[in-house]
Design a protein around this motif. Structure first.
Motif, PDB file in Angstrom:
ATOM      1  N   CYS A 178     -14.275  44.182  -3.600  1.00  0.00           N
ATOM      2  CA  CYS A 178     -15.539  43.439  -3.605  1.00  0.00           C
ATOM      3  C   CYS A 178     -15.355  42.024  -4.134  1.00  0.00           C
ATOM      4  O   CYS A 178     -16.004  41.076  -3.672  1.00  0.00           O
ATOM      5  CB  CYS A 178     -16.576  44.171  -4.446  1.00  0.00           C
ATOM      6  SG  CYS A 178     -17.384  45.539  -3.605  1.00  0.00           S
ATOM      7  N   GLU A 179     -14.465  41.864  -5.102  1.00  0.00           N
ATOM      8  CA  GLU A 179     -14.262  40.557  -5.708  1.00  0.00           C
ATOM      9  C   GLU A 179     -13.609  39.557  -4.758  1.00  0.00           C
ATOM     10  O   GLU A 179     -13.573  38.362  -5.039  1.00  0.00           O
ATOM     11  CB  GLU A 179     -13.415  40.706  -6.980  1.00  0.00           C
ATOM     12  CG  GLU A 179     -14.166  41.423  -8.096  1.00  0.00           C
ATOM     13  CD  GLU A 179     -13.307  41.639  -9.326  1.00  0.00           C
ATOM     14  OE1 GLU A 179     -12.113  41.274  -9.287  1.00  0.00           O
ATOM     15  OE2 GLU A 179     -13.828  42.177 -10.317  1.00  0.00           O
ATOM     16  N   LYS A 180     -13.141  40.025  -3.615  1.00  0.00           N
ATOM     17  CA  LYS A 180     -12.533  39.143  -2.623  1.00  0.00           C
ATOM     18  C   LYS A 180     -13.567  38.533  -1.674  1.00  0.00           C
ATOM     19  O   LYS A 180     -13.230  37.676  -0.853  1.00  0.00           O
ATOM     20  CB  LYS A 180     -11.493  39.909  -1.805  1.00  0.00           C
ATOM     21  CG  LYS A 180     -10.314  40.427  -2.611  1.00  0.00           C
ATOM     22  CD  LYS A 180      -9.375  41.243  -1.739  1.00  0.00           C
ATOM     23  CE  LYS A 180      -8.213  41.828  -2.550  1.00  0.00           C
ATOM     24  NZ  LYS A 180      -7.316  42.671  -1.711  1.00  0.00           N
ATOM     25  N   THR A 181     -14.816  38.985  -1.780  1.00  0.00           N
ATOM     26  CA  THR A 181     -15.844  38.572  -0.818  1.00  0.00           C
ATOM     27  C   THR A 181     -17.097  38.084  -1.524  1.00  0.00           C
ATOM     28  O   THR A 181     -17.626  38.765  -2.407  1.00  0.00           O
ATOM     29  CB  THR A 181     -16.210  39.748   0.117  1.00  0.00           C
ATOM     30  OG1 THR A 181     -15.029  40.258   0.736  1.00  0.00           O
ATOM     31  CG2 THR A 181     -17.193  39.304   1.189  1.00  0.00           C
ATOM     32  N   ASP A 182     -17.586  36.916  -1.136  1.00  0.00           N
ATOM     33  CA  ASP A 182     -18.858  36.403  -1.639  1.00  0.00           C
ATOM     34  C   ASP A 182     -20.005  37.000  -0.826  1.00  0.00           C
ATOM     35  O   ASP A 182     -19.844  37.359   0.336  1.00  0.00           O
ATOM     36  CB  ASP A 182     -18.913  34.881  -1.506  1.00  0.00           C
ATOM     37  CG  ASP A 182     -17.949  34.173  -2.444  1.00  0.00           C
ATOM     38  OD1 ASP A 182     -17.415  34.818  -3.363  1.00  0.00           O
ATOM     39  OD2 ASP A 182     -17.723  32.958  -2.236  1.00  0.00           O
TER      40      ASP A 182
ATOM     41  N   HIS B 117     -25.730  32.518  -3.602  1.00  0.00           N
ATOM     42  CA  HIS B 117     -24.434  33.091  -3.255  1.00  0.00           C
ATOM     43  C   HIS B 117     -23.761  33.530  -4.544  1.00  0.00           C
ATOM     44  O   HIS B 117     -23.949  32.919  -5.608  1.00  0.00           O
ATOM     45  CB  HIS B 117     -23.552  32.108  -2.474  1.00  0.00           C
ATOM     46  CG  HIS B 117     -23.087  30.937  -3.267  1.00  0.00           C
ATOM     47  ND1 HIS B 117     -23.824  29.787  -3.397  1.00  0.00           N
ATOM     48  CD2 HIS B 117     -21.956  30.744  -3.990  1.00  0.00           C
ATOM     49  CE1 HIS B 117     -23.179  28.922  -4.137  1.00  0.00           C
ATOM     50  NE2 HIS B 117     -22.039  29.468  -4.529  1.00  0.00           N
TER      51      HIS B 117
ATOM     52  N   ASN C  69     -20.512  36.411  -6.418  1.00  0.00           N
ATOM     53  CA  ASN C  69     -19.340  37.262  -6.303  1.00  0.00           C
ATOM     54  C   ASN C  69     -19.335  38.187  -7.513  1.00  0.00           C
ATOM     55  O   ASN C  69     -19.591  37.739  -8.644  1.00  0.00           O
ATOM     56  CB  ASN C  69     -18.065  36.414  -6.259  1.00  0.00           C
ATOM     57  CG  ASN C  69     -16.834  37.234  -5.944  1.00  0.00           C
ATOM     58  OD1 ASN C  69     -16.431  38.112  -6.698  1.00  0.00           O
ATOM     59  ND2 ASN C  69     -16.217  36.935  -4.799  1.00  0.00           N
ATOM     60  N   SER C  70     -19.019  39.440  -7.285  1.00  0.00           N
ATOM     61  CA  SER C  70     -19.097  40.421  -8.363  1.00  0.00           C
ATOM     62  C   SER C  70     -18.127  40.139  -9.509  1.00  0.00           C
ATOM     63  O   SER C  70     -18.308  40.653 -10.620  1.00  0.00           O
ATOM     64  CB  SER C  70     -18.871  41.835  -7.823  1.00  0.00           C
ATOM     65  OG  SER C  70     -17.606  41.946  -7.203  1.00  0.00           O
ATOM     66  N   LYS C  71     -17.116  39.318  -9.274  1.00  0.00           N
ATOM     67  CA  LYS C  71     -16.187  38.993 -10.363  1.00  0.00           C
ATOM     68  C   LYS C  71     -16.877  38.191 -11.464  1.00  0.00           C
ATOM     69  O   LYS C  71     -16.355  38.098 -12.588  1.00  0.00           O
ATOM     70  CB  LYS C  71     -14.982  38.217  -9.829  1.00  0.00           C
ATOM     71  CG  LYS C  71     -15.302  36.854  -9.272  1.00  0.00           C
ATOM     72  CD  LYS C  71     -14.061  36.213  -8.640  1.00  0.00           C
ATOM     73  CE  LYS C  71     -14.387  34.869  -8.008  1.00  0.00           C
ATOM     74  NZ  LYS C  71     -13.225  34.302  -7.285  1.00  0.00           N
TER      75      LYS C  71
ATOM     76  N   TRP D  69     -22.507  39.365   3.913  1.00  0.00           N
ATOM     77  CA  TRP D  69     -21.340  39.762   3.135  1.00  0.00           C
ATOM     78  C   TRP D  69     -20.161  38.994   3.723  1.00  0.00           C
ATOM     79  O   TRP D  69     -19.729  39.264   4.830  1.00  0.00           O
ATOM     80  CB  TRP D  69     -21.126  41.269   3.240  1.00  0.00           C
ATOM     81  CG  TRP D  69     -19.970  41.807   2.461  1.00  0.00           C
ATOM     82  CD1 TRP D  69     -18.817  42.334   2.967  1.00  0.00           C
ATOM     83  CD2 TRP D  69     -19.852  41.902   1.039  1.00  0.00           C
ATOM     84  NE1 TRP D  69     -17.985  42.725   1.954  1.00  0.00           N
ATOM     85  CE2 TRP D  69     -18.597  42.478   0.746  1.00  0.00           C
ATOM     86  CE3 TRP D  69     -20.681  41.538  -0.026  1.00  0.00           C
ATOM     87  CZ2 TRP D  69     -18.152  42.711  -0.555  1.00  0.00           C
ATOM     88  CZ3 TRP D  69     -20.242  41.771  -1.324  1.00  0.00           C
ATOM     89  CH2 TRP D  69     -19.000  42.349  -1.572  1.00  0.00           C
TER      90      TRP D  69
END
Length: 202
Positions: free
Chosen positions: A125-129, A141, A143-145, A191
């Motif tokens: 998930c952290e690879k995708t905004d 916008h 990102n879960s990170k 996504w």
């Protein structure tokens, strides 16, 4: 099915609303009648109650009863994007009185979700905004990170406080950029570059 939500899980969102950074997850819930899936339709909202704000979030679906010690990968195989709608004027008045947020968060159609897809884990998930586009303009916008409490921590908190079972949903918090929606607004939930759902505010 239960709907649990995490408040102020992105520091910049807490700051934009003038709220303190929480030291532990802030939990609240929504009634099941709040839930509506995006199908490109018009979604009616209670304009007579004041300004309504959009808050896009990652939503996790629980597969089975969760027990202490379970890992996220053991109990979550699907995710979605959601919009947690908030009656901001109502919420401000409730907060001033020290009252619960339910009236501001739990109204009908206040938990909008896209169809679910496969959850690849926290690191994936952290690879995708993710993005909320309103009338062709990106308004949020994230990102879960950037979450202060990750998915595993959120799950553990919900289990400890309430329990979690099959079909329960967790709205995991919204990034900065929240703002009002008005009748006629067209919203798209993305996504990465992939549209996952859309709706029109009515």
């Amino acid at each position: 099915m239960n709907i649990y939500c995490i408040g102020r899980n992105y520091a910049k969102h807490a700051t934009e609303l003038g709220n303190a950074i929480p030291e532990e997850p802030i939990l609240f819930s929504k009634p099941t009648h709040a839930l509506v899936e995006t199908k490109g339709q018009s979604i009616g909202l209670p304009w007579e109650l004041g300004e309504i704000h959009h808050e896009i979030e990652i939503v996790l679906r629980i597969d089975r009863e969760v027990k202490a010690g379970d890992r996220l990968s053991d109990v979550v195989s699907q995710m979605a994007l959601g919009v947690d709608l908030t009656l901001r004027d109502v919420q401000s008045k409730l907060k001033e009185k020290g009252h619960p947020w339910l009236r501001a968060k739990g109204f009908r159609n206040s938990a909008i979700i896209t169809p679910f897809w496969s959850f690849g884990g926290e690191e994936e998930c952290e690879k995708t905004d993710f993005h909320l586009i309103k009338n062709g303009e990106t308004v949020q916008h994230g990102n879960s990170k950037d979450m202060m409490f990750n998915f595993q921590a959120i799950m553990e908190e919900c289990v400890q406080c309430f329990g979690l079972g099959e079909g329960d949903l967790i709205f995991t918090g919204t990034p900065e950029g929240v703002g009002p929606v008005t009748s006629g607004d067209h919203c798209r939930l993305l996504w990465g570059a992939e549209e996952k759902g859309q709706f029109t505010v009515a």
